[in-house]
Scaffold this active site. Structure first.
Site, short mmCIF file in Angstrom:
data_model
loop_
_atom_site.label_atom_id
_atom_site.label_comp_id
_atom_site.label_asym_id
_atom_site.label_seq_id
_atom_site.Cartn_x
_atom_site.Cartn_y
_atom_site.Cartn_z
CD GLU A 94 -2.21 -7.61 2.68
OE1 GLU A 94 -1.88 -6.33 2.47
OE2 GLU A 94 -2.87 -7.74 3.82
N GLY A 99 0.69 -5.20 0.76
CA GLY A 99 -0.34 -5.28 0.01
C GLY A 99 -0.23 -5.62 -1.42
CD GLU A 121 1.78 -5.73 5.81
OE1 GLU A 121 2.70 -6.55 6.02
OE2 GLU A 121 1.00 -5.91 4.85
CB ALA A 129 -0.96 0.12 1.31
N1 CAA Z 1 4.62 3.40 -0.62
C1 CAA Z 1 4.99 4.60 -1.17
N2 CAA Z 1 5.93 4.73 -1.91
C2 CAA Z 1 6.89 3.48 -1.85
C3 CAA Z 1 6.39 2.32 -1.47
C4 CAA Z 1 5.42 2.33 -0.88
N3 CAA Z 1 4.89 0.93 -0.39
N4 CAA Z 1 7.53 1.49 -1.77
C5 CAA Z 1 8.45 2.03 -2.51
N5 CAA Z 1 8.22 3.38 -2.66
C6 CAA Z 1 8.73 4.29 -3.35
C7 CAA Z 1 10.01 4.95 -2.48
O1 CAA Z 1 9.51 5.93 -1.44
C8 CAA Z 1 10.87 5.60 -3.81
O2 CAA Z 1 10.38 6.85 -3.75
P1 CAA Z 1 11.13 8.17 -3.85
O3 CAA Z 1 12.13 7.96 -5.17
O4 CAA Z 1 10.35 9.21 -4.20
O5 CAA Z 1 11.82 8.22 -2.53
C9 CAA Z 1 10.71 4.65 -4.77
O6 CAA Z 1 9.46 4.13 -4.38
C10 CAA Z 1 11.91 3.53 -4.97
O7 CAA Z 1 11.86 2.95 -3.79
P2 CAA Z 1 13.30 2.81 -2.88
O8 CAA Z 1 14.26 3.96 -3.13
O9 CAA Z 1 13.11 2.44 -1.34
O10 CAA Z 1 13.62 1.51 -3.62
P3 CAA Z 1 14.92 0.50 -2.76
O11 CAA Z 1 15.15 -0.37 -4.11
O12 CAA Z 1 15.93 1.05 -2.10
O13 CAA Z 1 13.96 -0.67 -2.13
C11 CAA Z 1 11.93 -1.82 -1.20
C12 CAA Z 1 12.91 -1.38 -2.40
C13 CAA Z 1 12.76 -2.50 -0.55
C14 CAA Z 1 10.88 -2.41 -1.84
C15 CAA Z 1 11.48 -0.53 -0.59
O14 CAA Z 1 10.96 0.49 -1.42
C16 CAA Z 1 10.31 -0.74 0.45
O15 CAA Z 1 10.91 -1.21 1.57
N6 CAA Z 1 9.23 -0.25 0.34
C17 CAA Z 1 8.11 -0.51 1.14
C18 CAA Z 1 7.53 -1.74 1.34
C19 CAA Z 1 6.51 -1.79 2.40
O16 CAA Z 1 6.64 -1.68 3.73
N7 CAA Z 1 5.41 -2.38 2.07
C20 CAA Z 1 4.07 -2.64 2.78
C21 CAA Z 1 3.35 -1.25 2.87
S1 CAA Z 1 2.23 -1.31 4.27
C22 CAA Z 1 0.79 -2.24 3.63
O17 CAA Z 1 1.00 -2.77 2.38
C23 CAA Z 1 -0.19 -2.44 4.43
C24 CAA Z 1 -1.21 -3.15 4.07
O18 CAA Z 1 -1.17 -4.41 4.35
C25 CAA Z 1 -2.36 -2.90 3.16
#
Ligand code: CAA
Length: 261
Positions: A115, A112, A135, A67
């Site tokens: 999921e 998400g 999460e 998400a």
């Molecule tokens: N939401 C918003 N933006 C996200 C995102 C997310 N889930 N995942 C990645 N992005 C964005 C980053 O903020 C970044 O944007 P900027 O360039 O503007 O900073 C861009 O995508 C590229 O990401 P990274 O620079 O972080 O890329 P990376 O290769 O260094 O890392 C990654 C990749 C490990 C996937 C890392 O992006 C990450 O950990 N993302 C979040 C993953 C996460 O926690 N997902 C769960 C979300 S909560 C959820 O989903 C709840 C639910 O059940 C409904």
């Protein structure tokens, strides 16, 4: 259909939905979720001859990285619960869709995103795919069904481990534990395999395909009696024109021509 966050391309009756926010690793923001809801709730009806759906992510790096975390900041408990409920309802539309839906997981499938893949009927990953439910790293629990579908798919022990540690696993391990069906070399190969499977299913009786999805899903729904649904739909199928054609084609040693009636 006029979508901002999804690309939809239909060929041979297979609609390929691409979540198209590569700059945010295809994170599911409000637009993505609303558009998925519109497609599976209603808009699919405008595609003539639709037989099945593939969901994938734009680019090679991510299927969906979760998400959109940037939309979380201002949410109170009621708004958070509503966001989760809408996501759950949307994924239910996918899980209960009458046509087969395959996730082609082309990179990160986190939160998400994992999921979403789990809500599809099957999952095919490219070899660079990574799965996880991170999460708890954010002080959250999953909101779009992982607390229910992950144990369904891989069992409680491993699901607890992945949900509590937030560990990411690679495609081969995801296949070994039953989270996904196949691992392909890359996204192109994964898409080819998904299309091969969907074209095979398209040769079967459409009513039988829809009712199989319904009956299998009933196993996981405590409000439903799966055996009751099975015998009821067995009856409906046996009385259908499709079944008469299927039986006749068997006797006449020819390929059945199904109409879905
Ligand atoms: N939401 C918003 N933006 C996200 C995102 C997310 N889930 N995942 C990645 N992005 C964005 C980053 O903020 C970044 O944007 P900027 O360039 O503007 O900073 C861009 O995508 C590229 O990401 P990274 O620079 O972080 O890329 P990376 O290769 O260094 O890392 C990654 C990749 C490990 C996937 C890392 O992006 C990450 O950990 N993302 C979040 C993953 C996460 O926690 N997902 C769960 C979300 S909560 C959820 O989903 C709840 C639910 O059940 C409904």
């Amino acid at each position: 259909m006029n979508y901002e966050a999804l690309l939809i391309d239909t060929q041979d009756g297979i609609a390929t939905i691409t979540i198209n926010r590569p700059q945010a690793l295809n994170a599911i923001n409000k637009s993505v979720m609303t558009e998925l809801n519109s497609f599976f709730g209603n808009d699919y009806k405008s595609i003539d001859g639709l037989k099945s759906v593939i969901i994938t992510g734009a680019g090679e790096k991510a299927f969906v990285a979760g998400a959109d975390i940037k939309e979380f900041a201002s949410l109170d408990a009621a708004a958070g619960s509503a966001l989760s409920k809408y996501g759950q309802d949307t994924y239910m539309l996918i899980e209960n869709f009458h046509l087969p839906v395959i996730a082609v997981v082309n990179g990160f499938a986190l939160g998400g995103g994992c999921e979403l893949a789990m809500a599809c009927h099957m999952r095919i990953a490219s070899s660079n795919a990574k799965f996880g439910q991170p999460e708890v790293n954010l002080g959250l629990i999953p909101g779009y069904g992982a607390s229910q579908r992950l144990p369904q798919l891989i069992g409680k022990s491993k699901a607890m481990e992945l949900l509590l540690t937030a560990d990411m696993i690679k495609a081969e391990e995801a296949k070994a534990i039953g989270l996904i069906n196949y691992v392909a070399e890359d996204k192109a190969e994964a898409l080819d395999l998904a299309k091969t499977i969907l074209k095979k299913i398209a040769t079967k009786g459409p009513l039988a395909v829809a009712k199989t999805i319904q009956a299998v899903n009933a196993y996981y729904d405590e409000s439903k009696d799966g055996y009751q649904i099975e015998h009821q739909e067995f009856g409906n199928c046996i009385a259908s024109e499709d079944c008469k054609e299927g039986a006749l084609a068997f006797v006449e040693k020819r390929r059945a021509v199904f109409t879905g009636k």
